[in-house]
Design a protein around this motif. Sequence first.
Motif, PDB file in Angstrom:
ATOM      1  N   PRO A  15     -27.405  49.924  14.524  1.00 51.80           N
ATOM      2  CA  PRO A  15     -28.566  50.048  15.365  1.00 51.80           C
ATOM      3  C   PRO A  15     -29.793  50.751  14.712  1.00 51.80           C
ATOM      4  O   PRO A  15     -29.414  51.321  13.860  1.00 51.80           O
ATOM      5  N   TYR A  16     -30.885  50.135  14.798  1.00 53.40           N
ATOM      6  CA  TYR A  16     -32.152  50.160  14.013  1.00 53.40           C
ATOM      7  C   TYR A  16     -32.966  51.404  14.436  1.00 53.40           C
ATOM      8  O   TYR A  16     -32.844  51.667  15.767  1.00 53.40           O
ATOM      9  N   ASP A  17     -33.592  52.264  13.638  1.00 53.45           N
ATOM     10  CA  ASP A  17     -34.447  53.125  14.083  1.00 53.45           C
ATOM     11  C   ASP A  17     -35.807  52.734  14.470  1.00 53.45           C
ATOM     12  O   ASP A  17     -36.532  51.724  13.940  1.00 53.45           O
ATOM     13  N   PRO A  18     -36.267  52.927  15.837  1.00 57.01           N
ATOM     14  CA  PRO A  18     -37.278  52.228  16.557  1.00 57.01           C
ATOM     15  C   PRO A  18     -38.591  52.368  15.469  1.00 57.01           C
ATOM     16  O   PRO A  18     -39.192  51.180  15.435  1.00 57.01           O
ATOM     17  N   GLU A  19     -38.792  53.530  15.120  1.00 56.92           N
ATOM     18  CA  GLU A  19     -39.780  53.612  14.348  1.00 56.92           C
ATOM     19  C   GLU A  19     -39.944  52.873  12.993  1.00 56.92           C
ATOM     20  O   GLU A  19     -41.042  52.262  12.454  1.00 56.92           O
ATOM     21  N   ARG A  20     -38.845  52.888  12.193  1.00 55.43           N
ATOM     22  CA  ARG A  20     -38.669  52.236  11.201  1.00 55.43           C
ATOM     23  C   ARG A  20     -38.831  50.609  11.246  1.00 55.43           C
ATOM     24  O   ARG A  20     -39.411  49.763  10.659  1.00 55.43           O
ATOM     25  N   LEU A  21     -38.162  50.130  12.424  1.00 56.88           N
ATOM     26  CA  LEU A  21     -38.207  48.775  12.714  1.00 56.88           C
ATOM     27  C   LEU A  21     -39.793  48.183  13.009  1.00 56.88           C
ATOM     28  O   LEU A  21     -40.489  47.538  12.608  1.00 56.88           O
ATOM     29  N   PHE A  28     -42.534  49.973  11.813  1.00 59.24           N
ATOM     30  CA  PHE A  28     -43.092  50.005  10.425  1.00 59.24           C
ATOM     31  C   PHE A  28     -42.714  48.834   9.665  1.00 59.24           C
ATOM     32  O   PHE A  28     -43.873  48.228   9.121  1.00 59.24           O
ATOM     33  N   ILE A  29     -41.565  48.421   9.581  1.00 58.10           N
ATOM     34  CA  ILE A  29     -41.112  47.017   8.975  1.00 58.10           C
ATOM     35  C   ILE A  29     -41.910  45.689   9.658  1.00 58.10           C
ATOM     36  O   ILE A  29     -42.214  44.977   8.694  1.00 58.10           O
ATOM     37  N   ALA A  30     -42.091  45.735  10.861  1.00 58.72           N
ATOM     38  CA  ALA A  30     -42.601  44.783  11.753  1.00 58.72           C
ATOM     39  C   ALA A  30     -44.208  44.611  11.430  1.00 58.72           C
ATOM     40  O   ALA A  30     -44.736  43.485  11.016  1.00 58.72           O
ATOM     41  N   GLN A  73     -48.801  42.175   8.198  1.00 57.21           N
ATOM     42  CA  GLN A  73     -49.740  42.255   7.381  1.00 57.21           C
ATOM     43  C   GLN A  73     -49.632  41.476   6.098  1.00 57.21           C
ATOM     44  O   GLN A  73     -50.598  40.692   5.521  1.00 57.21           O
ATOM     45  N   LEU A  74     -48.248  41.216   5.664  1.00 55.85           N
ATOM     46  CA  LEU A  74     -47.863  40.480   4.484  1.00 55.85           C
ATOM     47  C   LEU A  74     -48.292  38.963   4.777  1.00 55.85           C
ATOM     48  O   LEU A  74     -48.730  38.121   4.219  1.00 55.85           O
ATOM     49  N   SER A  75     -47.869  38.638   6.072  1.00 63.62           N
ATOM     50  CA  SER A  75     -48.238  37.069   6.624  1.00 63.62           C
ATOM     51  C   SER A  75     -49.819  36.996   6.520  1.00 63.62           C
ATOM     52  O   SER A  75     -50.247  35.770   6.120  1.00 63.62           O
ATOM     53  N   HIS A  76     -50.657  37.815   6.757  1.00 65.25           N
ATOM     54  CA  HIS A  76     -51.912  37.736   6.822  1.00 65.25           C
ATOM     55  C   HIS A  76     -52.367  37.566   5.302  1.00 65.25           C
ATOM     56  O   HIS A  76     -53.295  36.646   5.072  1.00 65.25           O
ATOM     57  N   CYS A  77     -51.827  38.360   4.555  1.00 60.80           N
ATOM     58  CA  CYS A  77     -52.195  37.976   3.019  1.00 60.80           C
ATOM     59  C   CYS A  77     -51.893  36.768   2.420  1.00 60.80           C
ATOM     60  O   CYS A  77     -52.654  36.131   1.975  1.00 60.80           O
ATOM     61  N   ASN A  78     -50.807  36.099   3.052  1.00 60.75           N
ATOM     62  CA  ASN A  78     -50.425  34.841   2.662  1.00 60.75           C
ATOM     63  C   ASN A  78     -51.411  33.864   3.136  1.00 60.75           C
ATOM     64  O   ASN A  78     -51.742  32.870   2.432  1.00 60.75           O
ATOM     65  N   VAL A  79     -51.662  34.186   4.264  1.00 55.15           N
ATOM     66  CA  VAL A  79     -52.775  33.187   4.973  1.00 55.15           C
ATOM     67  C   VAL A  79     -54.006  33.133   4.151  1.00 55.15           C
ATOM     68  O   VAL A  79     -54.513  32.195   3.906  1.00 55.15           O
TER      69      VAL A  79
END
Length: 140
Positions: free
Chosen positions: A111-117, A119-121, A126-132
């Motif tokens: 089970p994931y920690d909601p705040e960590r997930l 943060f990862i999302a 942001q990484l996807s926007h950098c790629n674009v």
Amino acid sequence: MAKKSDILIIDSDKNARDKLSVLLKNIFKNIETADSIVPYLNEIRNNRFNVILIDLATFSKSKKPNKGKVDLEKILQLDPEVIIVIMADRPDIETAVMAMKNGAVDFVVKPYDPERLQFIAKNALQLSHCNVWRNFFQEV
């Protein structure tokens, strides 16, 4: 250039997909959920999603060996800019390494920690926007 913020959540468990949708609704403008990635292959090819969050068990149900690896490679062939985050039921180092070597940018244990997930999302978006932007400037 407008920034889209779309995520595809792939999980065989509908309740898990629904919970993830609620958790990530403040991060992504459009959220699609499904129990299989197959119906979305054309949309992935057309750069529809910024991030794809995939439950590893979805791939593990296949009888074919290395099915997860094949699917990650296929996804990235269709859209090299998409950011893939893998979720798994157990903290298996070998599986995490395999996922990262084959294109995933992060690995989340259930089970994931909601705040960590969240943060990862956010980081994945942001990484996807950098790629674009990187690809936009390479074309100019």
